[in-house]
Design a protein around this motif. Structure first.
Motif, PDB file in Angstrom:
ATOM      1  N   ARG A   1     103.516  27.780  18.120  1.00  0.00           N
ATOM      2  CA  ARG A   1     102.736  27.709  16.343  1.00  0.00           C
ATOM      3  C   ARG A   1     102.158  27.723  15.654  1.00  0.00           C
ATOM      4  NH1 ARG A   1     103.450  21.387  15.583  1.00  0.00           N
ATOM      5  NH2 ARG A   1     104.733  21.010  17.519  1.00  0.00           N
ATOM      6  N   CYS A   2     102.205  28.883  14.496  1.00  0.00           N
ATOM      7  CA  CYS A   2     101.780  29.544  13.761  1.00  0.00           C
ATOM      8  C   CYS A   2     100.443  28.931  13.063  1.00  0.00           C
ATOM      9  CB  CYS A   2     102.491  30.055  12.105  1.00  0.00           C
ATOM     10  SG  CYS A   2     103.861  30.281  12.828  1.00  0.00           S
ATOM     11  N   THR A   3      99.696  29.448  13.566  1.00  0.00           N
ATOM     12  CA  THR A   3      97.702  28.640  13.342  1.00  0.00           C
ATOM     13  C   THR A   3      97.202  29.181  11.730  1.00  0.00           C
ATOM     14  OG1 THR A   3      96.683  30.095  14.662  1.00  0.00           O
ATOM     15  CG2 THR A   3      97.766  28.334  15.507  1.00  0.00           C
ATOM     16  N   ASP A   4      96.704  28.311  11.231  1.00  0.00           N
ATOM     17  CA  ASP A   4      95.826  28.879  10.791  1.00  0.00           C
ATOM     18  C   ASP A   4      95.470  31.044  10.692  1.00  0.00           C
ATOM     19  OD1 ASP A   4      96.887  27.142   9.028  1.00  0.00           O
ATOM     20  OD2 ASP A   4      94.525  25.962   9.538  1.00  0.00           O
ATOM     21  N   ASP A   5      94.769  30.468  11.623  1.00  0.00           N
ATOM     22  CA  ASP A   5      94.625  32.255  11.429  1.00  0.00           C
ATOM     23  C   ASP A   5      95.376  33.060  11.696  1.00  0.00           C
ATOM     24  OD1 ASP A   5      92.067  31.448  11.919  1.00  0.00           O
ATOM     25  OD2 ASP A   5      91.579  31.313  14.388  1.00  0.00           O
ATOM     26  N   ASP A   6      96.716  33.116  12.646  1.00  0.00           N
ATOM     27  CA  ASP A   6      97.494  33.233  12.386  1.00  0.00           C
ATOM     28  C   ASP A   6      98.574  34.055  11.375  1.00  0.00           C
ATOM     29  OD1 ASP A   6      97.896  33.650  15.459  1.00  0.00           O
ATOM     30  OD2 ASP A   6      99.338  32.059  14.757  1.00  0.00           O
ATOM     31  N   ILE A   7      98.405  32.861   9.980  1.00  0.00           N
ATOM     32  CA  ILE A   7      98.472  33.420   9.056  1.00  0.00           C
ATOM     33  C   ILE A   7      98.046  34.319   7.940  1.00  0.00           C
ATOM     34  CG2 ILE A   7      99.697  32.279   6.455  1.00  0.00           C
ATOM     35  CD1 ILE A   7     100.957  31.987   8.999  1.00  0.00           C
ATOM     36  N   ALA A   8      96.460  34.263   8.611  1.00  0.00           N
ATOM     37  CA  ALA A   8      95.417  34.775   7.195  1.00  0.00           C
ATOM     38  C   ALA A   8      95.242  35.787   8.070  1.00  0.00           C
ATOM     39  CB  ALA A   8      93.918  33.944   7.870  1.00  0.00           C
ATOM     40  N   TYR A   9      95.877  36.354   9.313  1.00  0.00           N
ATOM     41  CA  TYR A   9      95.911  38.004  10.373  1.00  0.00           C
ATOM     42  C   TYR A   9      96.610  38.418   9.536  1.00  0.00           C
ATOM     43  CZ  TYR A   9      96.493  41.300  13.715  1.00  0.00           C
ATOM     44  OH  TYR A   9      96.223  42.498  14.845  1.00  0.00           O
ATOM     45  N   LEU A  10      97.853  37.952   9.360  1.00  0.00           N
ATOM     46  CA  LEU A  10      98.755  38.501   8.195  1.00  0.00           C
ATOM     47  C   LEU A  10      98.899  38.980   7.314  1.00  0.00           C
ATOM     48  CD1 LEU A  10     101.810  37.440  10.236  1.00  0.00           C
ATOM     49  CD2 LEU A  10     100.643  39.117  10.614  1.00  0.00           C
ATOM     50  N   LEU A  11      98.153  38.318   5.923  1.00  0.00           N
ATOM     51  CA  LEU A  11      97.799  38.380   4.863  1.00  0.00           C
ATOM     52  C   LEU A  11      96.857  39.110   4.480  1.00  0.00           C
ATOM     53  CD1 LEU A  11      98.084  34.363   3.641  1.00  0.00           C
ATOM     54  CD2 LEU A  11      99.432  36.194   3.002  1.00  0.00           C
ATOM     55  N   ARG A  12      95.975  38.777   5.539  1.00  0.00           N
ATOM     56  CA  ARG A  12      94.612  39.971   5.325  1.00  0.00           C
ATOM     57  C   ARG A  12      94.913  41.237   5.560  1.00  0.00           C
ATOM     58  NH1 ARG A  12      92.123  36.852   8.951  1.00  0.00           N
ATOM     59  NH2 ARG A  12      92.171  38.334  10.362  1.00  0.00           N
TER      60      ARG A  12
ATOM     61  N   LYS B   1     101.845  35.706  22.144  1.00  0.00           N
ATOM     62  CA  LYS B   1     102.202  35.142  20.623  1.00  0.00           C
ATOM     63  C   LYS B   1     102.429  36.230  20.188  1.00  0.00           C
ATOM     64  CE  LYS B   1     100.321  32.409  18.593  1.00  0.00           C
ATOM     65  NZ  LYS B   1      99.458  31.182  17.695  1.00  0.00           N
ATOM     66  N   GLY B   2     103.317  36.362  19.060  1.00  0.00           N
ATOM     67  CA  GLY B   2     103.687  37.112  18.310  1.00  0.00           C
ATOM     68  C   GLY B   2     104.689  36.342  16.875  1.00  0.00           C
ATOM     69  N   VAL B   3     103.521  36.536  14.853  1.00  0.00           N
ATOM     70  CA  VAL B   3     104.078  35.308  14.646  1.00  0.00           C
ATOM     71  C   VAL B   3     104.318  36.054  12.972  1.00  0.00           C
ATOM     72  CG1 VAL B   3     102.924  33.863  12.803  1.00  0.00           C
ATOM     73  CG2 VAL B   3     102.334  33.541  15.085  1.00  0.00           C
ATOM     74  N   HIS B   4     105.953  36.188  12.261  1.00  0.00           N
ATOM     75  CA  HIS B   4     106.253  36.321  11.232  1.00  0.00           C
ATOM     76  C   HIS B   4     106.118  35.478  10.686  1.00  0.00           C
ATOM     77  CE1 HIS B   4     107.572  38.652  14.697  1.00  0.00           C
ATOM     78  NE2 HIS B   4     107.500  39.730  13.712  1.00  0.00           N
ATOM     79  N   ILE B   5     105.717  36.003   8.957  1.00  0.00           N
ATOM     80  CA  ILE B   5     106.082  34.823   7.763  1.00  0.00           C
ATOM     81  C   ILE B   5     106.930  36.253   7.288  1.00  0.00           C
ATOM     82  CG2 ILE B   5     103.763  34.478   8.039  1.00  0.00           C
ATOM     83  CD1 ILE B   5     102.977  36.389   6.200  1.00  0.00           C
ATOM     84  N   THR B   6     107.425  34.739   6.015  1.00  0.00           N
ATOM     85  CA  THR B   6     108.797  35.610   4.642  1.00  0.00           C
ATOM     86  C   THR B   6     107.992  35.400   3.667  1.00  0.00           C
ATOM     87  OG1 THR B   6     110.637  34.827   6.878  1.00  0.00           O
ATOM     88  CG2 THR B   6     110.538  35.232   4.606  1.00  0.00           C
ATOM     89  N   VAL B   7     108.637  36.114   2.620  1.00  0.00           N
ATOM     90  CA  VAL B   7     107.763  36.196   1.507  1.00  0.00           C
ATOM     91  C   VAL B   7     108.747  36.705   0.573  1.00  0.00           C
ATOM     92  CG1 VAL B   7     105.713  36.170   2.180  1.00  0.00           C
ATOM     93  CG2 VAL B   7     106.660  37.822   1.180  1.00  0.00           C
ATOM     94  N   PRO B   8     108.901  35.849  -0.578  1.00  0.00           N
ATOM     95  CA  PRO B   8     109.956  36.691  -1.721  1.00  0.00           C
ATOM     96  C   PRO B   8     110.275  37.690  -1.477  1.00  0.00           C
ATOM     97  CG  PRO B   8     109.366  33.860  -2.911  1.00  0.00           C
ATOM     98  CD  PRO B   8     108.472  34.717  -1.356  1.00  0.00           C
ATOM     99  N   ARG B   9     110.788  38.668  -1.593  1.00  0.00           N
ATOM    100  CA  ARG B   9     110.890  39.783  -1.423  1.00  0.00           C
ATOM    101  C   ARG B   9     110.340  40.538  -3.089  1.00  0.00           C
ATOM    102  NH1 ARG B   9     116.208  44.091   0.586  1.00  0.00           N
ATOM    103  NH2 ARG B   9     115.032  45.811  -0.748  1.00  0.00           N
ATOM    104  N   SER B  10     111.194  39.340  -4.154  1.00  0.00           N
ATOM    105  CA  SER B  10     110.472  40.015  -5.226  1.00  0.00           C
ATOM    106  C   SER B  10     108.679  39.984  -5.686  1.00  0.00           C
ATOM    107  CB  SER B  10     110.512  38.557  -6.184  1.00  0.00           C
ATOM    108  OG  SER B  10     110.406  37.357  -5.840  1.00  0.00           O
ATOM    109  N   LEU B  11     108.354  39.244  -4.615  1.00  0.00           N
ATOM    110  CA  LEU B  11     106.616  39.665  -4.685  1.00  0.00           C
ATOM    111  C   LEU B  11     106.460  41.160  -3.873  1.00  0.00           C
ATOM    112  CD1 LEU B  11     105.792  35.823  -3.056  1.00  0.00           C
ATOM    113  CD2 LEU B  11     106.006  37.203  -6.076  1.00  0.00           C
TER     114      LEU B  11
END
Length: 545
Positions: free
Chosen positions: A325-336, A271-281
């Motif tokens: 699905r994107c799990t909470d752990d997946d999101i936390a991994y990328l944010l870390r 599994k591979g997960v990606h997240i998108t955020v505003p580029r201005s950040l």
């Protein structure tokens, strides 16, 4: 076309002329009425590539897809056309060399879809997540990347000072950043690339249809596969073919299970997960490669218009392959990972889009016990005793090479000779006589020389308006998708013909009813069907959050 050896009737085509047709009803009629040399099952990038390769060799070709084109892995990649710097560090020189050669071919055959992109590789002080003592080896790897393919771009890597790096990526943590390398790769919208390859295959004579799932394989009295039965629009169609190619990615074992001679499972999903955020950040002018703290993996940080996406994870997966699905752990991994390198940090509330996909890694002997991230991205072409050919594994960038080897196998099975691969010199739809740098960069980068046809639609009242505030897509693009790109549902438009769902999921939900109305007018969808599609789309987005 300028490619010698392709069907004579197609030479000298000017894609500035009429839009290349892509007619599902006509394809379904052909699937029922004709016999084919090759039937390709699977409308991801590998299946589309196989259909194009076979069609340009002069074979009679059919392609069926159970859902929409690129609805699986091929719309959920990191959207990079690259060699893979980490594969070079793992010693997979041949894989990197082949991928970089394919990158150059794709850039030439689809200049409207593939854009060169510089990548920053930051080096942090000791105590950071890249030890400066490793930097010397990294520099050697950079030279290796240049020598295995970077020279084809006319761009060599460079070393940047801290201040130079911060100019291009100002939110990096300056207190820990020592310096950085910059090297060059490319990016492409994976879903649009897949669709364009399928449309090009259709142009060369392939009968192509989405929403036509295979129900069973057909065998002759000797057990040889001689076609497949599909269901399309409530009707059953028996497709006759001398060779059947299974190009279903993570679903390949399902097709193999329809063949009595199938062996053990071939696919090991990751599994591979990606997240998108505003580029201005993030304010990154270029892409970046960030190592994961305490891990040997890296993630990409890639600008995409007014947005930046971050990914990917690379983990073993044992859930349902139909709906990762994107799990909470997946999101936390990328944010870390990204927050270890940035100031100020990104929060979960900043995420405006996310996607999860499954890579069809090959479950080869000796791979048991190894983590998904450590497995090779090499592909496999397998022939069963029944004649069923399965192609799986590989990467987005190497789809053409995978397709070439697969059709070479099919040619041998057909007993043909002299049908060499031509796709290294076949421009994709929208590429012929394409001139970069047009005034309308958004439409040109999506449609190439067909952009004029989309622009012509904007003369109709209302179609010139944006589909979603804050995104560049126009309502005219929905009409074009229905007429010329085989879009049939709201999800087709918002998830793949445009990328609204992964760039701005909440805003895309608000636009779903408008999309349904535009599709309804083009496809003759009843108000009830339109409402059902809107509800389905909203549910899918809600469930993914």
């Amino acid at each position: 076309m300028h490619c010698q050896g392709v069907h004579r009737k197609n030479r000298g085509v000017d894609f500035n002329g009429p839009v290349v047709p892509f007619d599902r009803r006509q394809s379904l009629r052909r699937l029922a009425d004709e016999s084919f040399d090759v039937l390709v099952v699977g409308g991801g990038i590998t299946g589309a590539g196989c259909a194009l390769d076979a069609a340009t060799r002069g074979l009679r070709v059919a392609l069926v897809e159970a859902n929409d084109f690129a609805s699986g892995t091929s719309s959920k990649s990191s959207k990079l056309v690259h060699g893979g710097l980490r594969y070079l560090q793992n010693g997979e020189l041949r894989l990197v060399y082949e991928a970089l050669a394919e990158r150059q071919i794709l850039a030439e055959n689809a200049p409207h879809l593939v854009q060169m992109l510089p990548f920053l590789l930051p080096i942090f002080h000791d105590g950071g997540f890249i030890d400066r003592r490793l930097a010397r080896g990294l520099g050697l790897a950079m030279w290796g990347y240049d020598l295995t393919g970077g020279l084809r771009y006319g761009k060599l890597h460079d070393r940047l000072s801290q201040s130079e790096a911060l100019t291009r990526f100002p939110t990096l943590d300056a207190t820990r950043l020592a310096y950085a390398y910059v090297y060059y790769d490319a990016t492409a919208d994976d879903a649009r690339l897949t669709l364009t390859i399928a449309r090009t295959a259709s142009y060369y004579g392939a009968a192509v249809a989405n929403y036509s799932p295979v129900q069973s394989l057909m065998h002759d009295r000797d057990g040889r596969v001689v076609g497949a039965t599909v269901e399309a629009d409530g009707a059953e169609i028996a497709i006759r073919a001398r060779v059947v190619i299974n190009a279903c990615g993570v679903w390949s074992d399902r097709i193999r299970a329809m063949d009595p001679g199938a062996t053990a499972p071939m696919i090991r999903p990751a599994k591979g997960v990606h997240i998108t955020v505003p580029r201005s950040l993030i304010r990154n002018e270029i892409a970046a490669v960030l190592p994961v703290p305490g891990d040997k993996r890296t993630v990409f940080v890639v600008p995409w218009g007014d947005f930046t996406y971050v990914g990917t994870t690379d983990t073993d997966y044992d859930g349902t392959i139909d709906d990762p699905r994107c799990t909470d752990d997946d999101i936390a991994y990328l944010l870390r990972t990204i927050n270890a390198a940035l100031k100020p940090p990104i929060s979960r509330d900043d995420i405006v889009g996310a996607w999860a996909g499954l890579r069809p890694l090959v479950a080869l002997s000796g791979a048991r016990g190894r983590r998904a991230r450590d497995l090779s991205r090499r592909h496999l072409v397998h022939s069963a005793a029944s004649g069923l050919i399965t192609v799986t594994g590989g990467k987005l960038t190497t789809y053409r090479r995978m397709s070439e080897q697969t059709i070479d196998r099919a040619i041998r099975a057909l007993g043909r000779h002299g049908h060499r691969c031509l796709t290294a010199r076949v421009p994709l739809v929208g590429a012929e006589r394409f001139e970069p740098g047009t005034a309308d960069s958004h439409l040109a980068a999506r449609f190439g020389t067909e952009a004029g046809a989309v622009r012509a639609l904007t003369r109709q009242a209302g179609l010139e308006r944006p589909l979603i505030p804050g995104l560049p897509y126009l309502r005219a693009e929905v009409v074009f998708a229905a007429r010329h790109e085989m879009a049939r549902t709201v999800d087709d438009v918002l998830s793949r013909r445009t990328r609204a769902r992964i760039l701005a999921r909440r805003a895309s939900v608000a636009a779903a009813a408008d999309v349904a109305m535009l599709l309804g007018a083009e496809l003759g969808l009843s108000p009830e069907v339109q409402r059902a599609q809107v509800t389905t789309y909203r549910t899918r987005v809600d469930d993914a959050e």
